[in-house]
Motif scaffolding. Sequence first.
Motif, PDB file in Angstrom:
ATOM      1  N   ALA A  44      32.707  84.721  22.845  1.00 37.95           N
ATOM      2  CA  ALA A  44      33.875  83.834  22.838  1.00 37.95           C
ATOM      3  C   ALA A  44      34.650  83.958  24.152  1.00 37.95           C
ATOM      4  CB  ALA A  44      34.782  84.175  21.659  1.00 37.95           C
ATOM      5  N   ALA A  45      34.837  85.177  24.614  1.00 37.60           N
ATOM      6  CA  ALA A  45      35.569  85.401  25.862  1.00 37.60           C
ATOM      7  C   ALA A  45      34.795  84.814  27.044  1.00 37.60           C
ATOM      8  CB  ALA A  45      35.785  86.898  26.060  1.00 37.60           C
ATOM      9  N   GLU A  48      35.058  81.088  27.222  1.00 34.51           N
ATOM     10  CA  GLU A  48      36.375  80.706  27.724  1.00 34.51           C
ATOM     11  C   GLU A  48      36.414  80.831  29.254  1.00 34.51           C
ATOM     12  OE1 GLU A  48      38.576  79.116  26.111  1.00 34.51           O
ATOM     13  OE2 GLU A  48      39.655  79.016  28.030  1.00 34.51           O
ATOM     14  N   GLU A  49      35.830  81.911  29.730  1.00 29.99           N
ATOM     15  CA  GLU A  49      35.770  82.152  31.171  1.00 29.99           C
ATOM     16  C   GLU A  49      35.016  81.015  31.870  1.00 29.99           C
ATOM     17  OE1 GLU A  49      35.151  86.578  31.405  1.00 29.99           O
ATOM     18  OE2 GLU A  49      33.994  85.926  33.152  1.00 29.99           O
ATOM     19  N   ARG A  51      34.655  77.977  30.867  1.00 33.86           N
ATOM     20  CA  ARG A  51      35.456  76.749  30.839  1.00 33.86           C
ATOM     21  C   ARG A  51      36.513  76.763  31.940  1.00 33.86           C
ATOM     22  NH1 ARG A  51      34.276  76.115  25.467  1.00 33.86           N
ATOM     23  NH2 ARG A  51      35.533  77.898  24.839  1.00 33.86           N
ATOM     24  N   ALA A  52      37.088  77.938  32.145  1.00 32.27           N
ATOM     25  CA  ALA A  52      38.231  78.021  33.064  1.00 32.27           C
ATOM     26  C   ALA A  52      37.805  78.142  34.529  1.00 32.27           C
ATOM     27  CB  ALA A  52      39.105  79.209  32.671  1.00 32.27           C
ATOM     28  N   SER A  61      27.091  74.426  30.208  1.00 30.70           N
ATOM     29  CA  SER A  61      28.040  74.840  29.177  1.00 30.70           C
ATOM     30  C   SER A  61      27.276  75.127  27.897  1.00 30.70           C
ATOM     31  CB  SER A  61      29.138  73.801  28.942  1.00 30.70           C
ATOM     32  OG  SER A  61      28.856  72.609  29.561  1.00 30.70           O
ATOM     33  N   HIS A  63      27.458  76.770  23.667  1.00 28.67           N
ATOM     34  CA  HIS A  63      28.323  76.977  22.503  1.00 28.67           C
ATOM     35  C   HIS A  63      27.851  78.152  21.662  1.00 28.67           C
ATOM     36  CE1 HIS A  63      25.111  74.197  21.325  1.00 28.67           C
ATOM     37  NE2 HIS A  63      25.148  74.854  20.179  1.00 28.67           N
ATOM     38  N   VAL A 241      38.938  85.001  36.126  1.00 28.73           N
ATOM     39  CA  VAL A 241      38.675  83.564  36.167  1.00 28.73           C
ATOM     40  C   VAL A 241      38.227  83.196  37.577  1.00 28.73           C
ATOM     41  CG1 VAL A 241      39.620  81.258  35.847  1.00 28.73           C
ATOM     42  CG2 VAL A 241      40.376  83.131  34.375  1.00 28.73           C
TER      43      VAL A 241
END
Lengths: 391, 191
Positions: A44-45, A48-49, A51-52, A61, A63, A241
Motif C-alpha cells: 500500500a505504501a 502511494e509512493e 502515485r506521488a 501503475s 494495484h 517521494v
Amino acid sequence: MLDLAKVSQQIAHMAAADQLVWEDLSKRLDIALGRVHVESNRFAAFAEELRASKTSWLLASMHEPLETAYPLPAPPAQLTVVATDGSQIAPSHHEVASAFLVNISSVVLPYGTGERAELSSTPTLFFRDEDLYLTYGGQRVQVTGEILGMRRNIMEQERLIEKAKRAQRNGHPVCGLADGSLIVWQLEGKPQDYQQPTLAQYLACFEAARLERIPLAGYISRPRSRDVINALRVSLCPDPVPNCDRCPYTHCEPLPCAVIEGLSDQRLFARLLQPGERTQVFQSESRILESYGPHRIGFFYLHVGPEVVRVEIPQWVASDADLLDRVHVVAYTQADKGGGYPIALAEAHQQAVVRGSERAMFYEMVTTVLVRRGMRAAMSPKNMRKRRMTV
Amino acid sequence: MEDTEIGEVIGSSNTELIAESSLLHNPPPFGSFIKVQAREPIYAVVFNAYTHSMEPNRLAIAYHRSEQELRDEQPQIFELLKTKFEAVIIGYEHEGTIRHHLPPQPPRLHSFVHTCHPMEVRRLTSHLKFFRFLLGVEKAPRAELIAGAIRAAYVVRDCERSFLVQAGKELVKLIGDDYEMLSSILQRIQD
C-alpha cells in the motif's frame, strides 16, 4: 560485399563484451527481485509512493503486489482465434511507378467447432495522388515509412474486426490477436490534423470490438519494455517521494536507482512466473493513451514456456474477467501450438509476407501494363545500374 | 455423383496430366478412369497420387495426434496441405466417338476433372488398346496399374467373365514374350 573475415574478429569482441553485460545483469536482477519482495510486504505504501513520484521515465501503475501471479484458466471447449498481419511494397521513386502496395492477411482458426480454418491475404494497390501524399501541419508529405506503417496497422485492425465479427456469428467465443503493440506511440508529437483523424480511425476498430464484446490483444514477443523495472527504481530511491527533476543524488555515481538499470521487465518476470501464469494487468503511462478513452491500453506479462511475453489489452477487456481469461488462455495455448509463438500470428505472417521474387514480379506486371498503354516505364538509372554491374 | 468435379488440371502434356484433388486425402483410386471436361473430353487412368505441403519450404512434421485431435487442435494444417493426382492419357472423344489415341492438344490447365460415368468406362474399355499407354508409364509399377484398371472396368461391367478373358488375350498379344510381367498381372486380377 561483406568481408566476413574482417567482421569475424568484431563478432568475437562483441561476444566478450556481451558476456560481461550478462553477468552484470544477473547481479542487477537479484537486486530487483529483492526489491520486489520488500515492496510486496509494504504494498500500500509503495503504491502511494508510485502515485506521488515524478520520474523522468514511464512507470507501470499497479494495484497488487508484484509477486501476485494468476494461473492459466481452463480453456473453453470451443473457441475461434482470429489474427491478421500485413506487409507492403513501399513506394520507391527508383522504380517504374511510385505506387505502393499493402498486403493484408487474415487467419481464422476454429478450435473444437469442426469448422474449417481460413487463411487468406488481400493486396490493395495505392496509386492516386491522394493515396501517395498527405497534407498535414501545412506540408505535403509522401506516404512512406512510419505513415505507411500506420496506414497498414489500421488496415490490419479493420480486417481483424471484420473477420472476428463474422467468426462470432457462428456462436463460439472469439479472440483477436495482433502482432506487436496496441499503443501507437508513433503518433505522439505529430501535428494534430494528422494525429486526431488517424487515431480516431484506429480506435474505431476497438470500439467495434467492444460493442461486439470481442477481446483484442497485442502479442509482443521478446518485449524490451521496462515499465515495471522503472517502478522498482522508485523503490530504490532514498527519497520518500522521488522527483527526478530535483534529484539530489546527481553527484552519486551510479545513481542509487540506477543499480537495476538495463534490466527489462521480461527478465524480471521470467523469475517470478511459472509457465502459464500471468501478472496483474498494469497500466501504461504512455502519453498517447490519454487520447484512447475507454480503450486505454493495459498490459500483462505471460510466461508461455520458452519466454515471457507482453500482452496488451484495452481497458474494457482488462475489467471483464471473462474476456481477460480468454485472452490469457488464447495467448498461452496459441504459443504452445506454435512451438513458442502464436500459431495464428505465425500463419498470418506467412500469408502476408511479400517475397523478393514477388516484388520483382509486381514491378514487371506494372511495366507490362504501362508499356501496353504506351506510357513511359523506366526505372531510375541508379536502380538499373545496381541490377547490371559490369567489369 | 459423377457430375461433381474431383479435381482441376494444374499440369499437363500430351501424354499425362497432374490435377489438384478437390478433396484433401481423397484422390480418385489408383487405376480408375477419369475425364477432363472439354469440348472434346480427354480420358485418362490414374497412376499416382500424393499429399504434400502447399509451400515447398514448409515440411510436414509428425504431431503424434490422431487426425481428429489434429483437426481440433491445429486446424490450419489442413488448409496448407494439397492432394494431387497424376493420370496417363488413354484417349479422347471426337464427334461423339471415343478415339483410342492421344488427343491433338494436351488438356487445358484449370480444366475440371470428373470421374468417368460407368457408361463411359464401358465405352472406353470396349477396346483394350489403351493397355499400351499404361505399359508406357514409368512412374508407377506397370503390372499394378494394368491390373488396377482391369479390375475397375470389370466391376463396372458387372463382373463379366468374358471381359477378363478378352483382357487376358490383349495382354498376351502385347507382352506375351514377358512371361513374368504377364503372370504378375494375371495374378493380381485374380486376387
